[in-house]
Design an enzyme around this catalytic site. Structure first.
Site, mmCIF file in Angstrom:
data_model
loop_
_atom_site.group_PDB
_atom_site.id
_atom_site.type_symbol
_atom_site.label_atom_id
_atom_site.label_comp_id
_atom_site.label_asym_id
_atom_site.label_seq_id
_atom_site.Cartn_x
_atom_site.Cartn_y
_atom_site.Cartn_z
ATOM 1 N N GLY A 43 28.066 -12.944 -24.480
ATOM 2 C CA GLY A 43 28.582 -12.076 -23.426
ATOM 3 C C GLY A 43 27.660 -12.117 -22.218
ATOM 4 O O GLY A 43 27.624 -13.123 -21.522
ATOM 5 N N SER A 110 24.775 -18.812 -26.264
ATOM 6 C CA SER A 110 25.255 -18.422 -24.943
ATOM 7 C C SER A 110 24.363 -17.288 -24.412
ATOM 8 O O SER A 110 23.147 -17.460 -24.361
ATOM 9 C CB SER A 110 26.734 -18.029 -25.039
ATOM 10 O OG SER A 110 27.319 -17.931 -23.782
ATOM 11 N N TRP A 111 24.928 -16.138 -24.027
ATOM 12 C CA TRP A 111 24.067 -15.013 -23.649
ATOM 13 C C TRP A 111 23.122 -14.655 -24.791
ATOM 14 O O TRP A 111 21.999 -14.212 -24.566
ATOM 15 C CB TRP A 111 24.892 -13.791 -23.250
ATOM 16 C CG TRP A 111 24.133 -12.509 -23.403
ATOM 17 C CD1 TRP A 111 24.269 -11.578 -24.401
ATOM 18 C CD2 TRP A 111 23.084 -12.023 -22.545
ATOM 19 N NE1 TRP A 111 23.371 -10.545 -24.219
ATOM 20 C CE2 TRP A 111 22.629 -10.795 -23.096
ATOM 21 C CE3 TRP A 111 22.473 -12.509 -21.390
ATOM 22 C CZ2 TRP A 111 21.611 -10.039 -22.517
ATOM 23 C CZ3 TRP A 111 21.453 -11.763 -20.811
ATOM 24 C CH2 TRP A 111 21.033 -10.538 -21.371
ATOM 25 N N ASP A 266 29.976 -28.797 -22.741
ATOM 26 C CA ASP A 266 29.976 -27.351 -22.524
ATOM 27 C C ASP A 266 30.112 -27.092 -21.021
ATOM 28 O O ASP A 266 29.234 -27.441 -20.237
ATOM 29 C CB ASP A 266 28.664 -26.759 -23.058
ATOM 30 C CG ASP A 266 28.654 -25.240 -23.066
ATOM 31 O OD1 ASP A 266 29.403 -24.626 -22.278
ATOM 32 O OD2 ASP A 266 27.875 -24.667 -23.859
ATOM 33 N N HIS A 294 31.699 -25.380 -25.580
ATOM 34 C CA HIS A 294 30.798 -24.227 -25.642
ATOM 35 C C HIS A 294 30.875 -23.432 -26.937
ATOM 36 O O HIS A 294 29.884 -22.877 -27.394
ATOM 37 C CB HIS A 294 31.124 -23.292 -24.463
ATOM 38 C CG HIS A 294 30.254 -22.073 -24.388
ATOM 39 N ND1 HIS A 294 28.904 -22.139 -24.116
ATOM 40 C CD2 HIS A 294 30.535 -20.748 -24.565
ATOM 41 C CE1 HIS A 294 28.398 -20.909 -24.099
ATOM 42 N NE2 HIS A 294 29.352 -20.059 -24.390
#
Length: 314
Positions: A43, A110-111, A266, A294
């Site tokens: 996120g 990711s985040w 990605d 991703h």
């Protein structure tokens, strides 16, 4: 190709009040006597779906998952106050202390990779290893690529839907235009742009577009937390002291065993970030999945992550 482990249920769930405003939902699954590992979701604002448990051998790992401030089952929902990178770093420590864990592995994509780097660089003495995927270091060039110009050249069809809620004269700064609407007091205004923001990310997350993922990201409750919290973090430059803070501080974690898994195609978190982290941190194992984008659920990324958790679990 490695397949997911069978879905299991948590053996413990709980709530931890981390401030007067925020209460965090957490769970533990797997083996209570196993190696502790904490999963940091993406996120920010993504929450932890149950299938995340399936990346870990339940006989080997004591898996801790939690919904970060404002999302999932944590409360208050979609709240932006007292919601910064460093609040989350402190929350991770409060959860660790609450569960009586001295040290643990950290798993994030990711985040979640951003937060893993921020946490491990702040508390390296608490980390026994790092498993990172889809590297995102929240630099301005990364944000511009995905939210202003770059990914738009590869997904022009999905980009049109992302542009649609924003008037033409505001499109030179999409982050600001979205932030103004995501913080609008009118819930209808917020929801319209939240769905467009979230579906844009879902549309670009896989090598082969997944309509079910787009539908899930467009659900109102998920979309509002996801879009509001992401945009809040991004407009505030991740609350980092400098644009390259996480890259510049690699020396603090150089000694920690680590693996970096990156999809070559990605579009959300382009491989240049993983490559630059790899060049700065050559002690970490670097795995490029040649036929993936991703998402952690893409076959090659899924397999590489499970192989990593299995190796570290021994």
């Amino acid at each position: 190709m490695r397949e997911l482990y069978p879905l299991i249920e948590p053996y413990q769930e709980g709530k931890l009040q981390v401030s007067e405003l925020h209460t965090i939902h957490f769970e533990e699954s797997g083996n209570p006597q196993g190696k502790p590992i904490v999963l940091l979701h993406g996120g920010p604002g993504g929450g932890c779906p149950p299938f995340y448990r399936q990346y870990f051998n339940p006989k080997k790992w004591r898996l801790v998952m939690f919904d970060q401030r404002g999302c999932g089952q944590s409360t208050p929902h979609a709240e932006l106050r007292e919601n910064t990178t460093w609040d989350l770093v402190n929350d991770i420590e409060k959860i660790r202390e609450n569960l009586g864990i001295e040290k643990w592995f950290v798993f994030g994509g990711s985040w979640g990779s951003t937060l893993s780097l921020a946490y491990s660089q702040t508390h390296p003495e608490r980390c026994t290893g790092l498993i990172l995927r889809g590297i995102f270091m929240l630099r301005q060039k990364e944000l511009r690529w995905f939210y202003q110009e770059g990914a738009s050249y590869i997904f022009p069809d999905a980009w049109e839907a992302y542009l649609k809620p924003i008037p033409t004269d505001e499109r030179d700064d999409m982050l600001t235009a979205y932030y103004q609407r995501l913080t609008n007091p009118d819930p209808e205004v917020r929801l319209t742009v939240a769905r467009a923001w979230s579906v844009w990310e879902a549309s670009t997350s896989k090598l082969f577009p997944d309509t079910a993922l787009m539908q899930n990201f467009g659900e109102s409750e998920f979309a509002e937390a996801f879009a509001r919290i992401e945009c809040h973090y991004f407009i505030n430059k991740g609350f980092l002291k400098s644009d390259d803070q996480l890259l510049a501080n690699v020396d603090r974690i150089r000694h920690i065993p680590a693996v970096i898994v990156q999809g070559r195609y990605d579009v959300v978190c382009p491989m240049i970030s993983a490559w630059e982290l790899h060049r700065a941190w050559q002690e970490a194992e670097f795995i490029v999945v040649s036929d993936a984008g991703h998402s952690m659920s893409e076959p090659g990324i899924r397999s590489a992550l499970i192989e990593a958790t299995d190796r570290f679990g021994e």
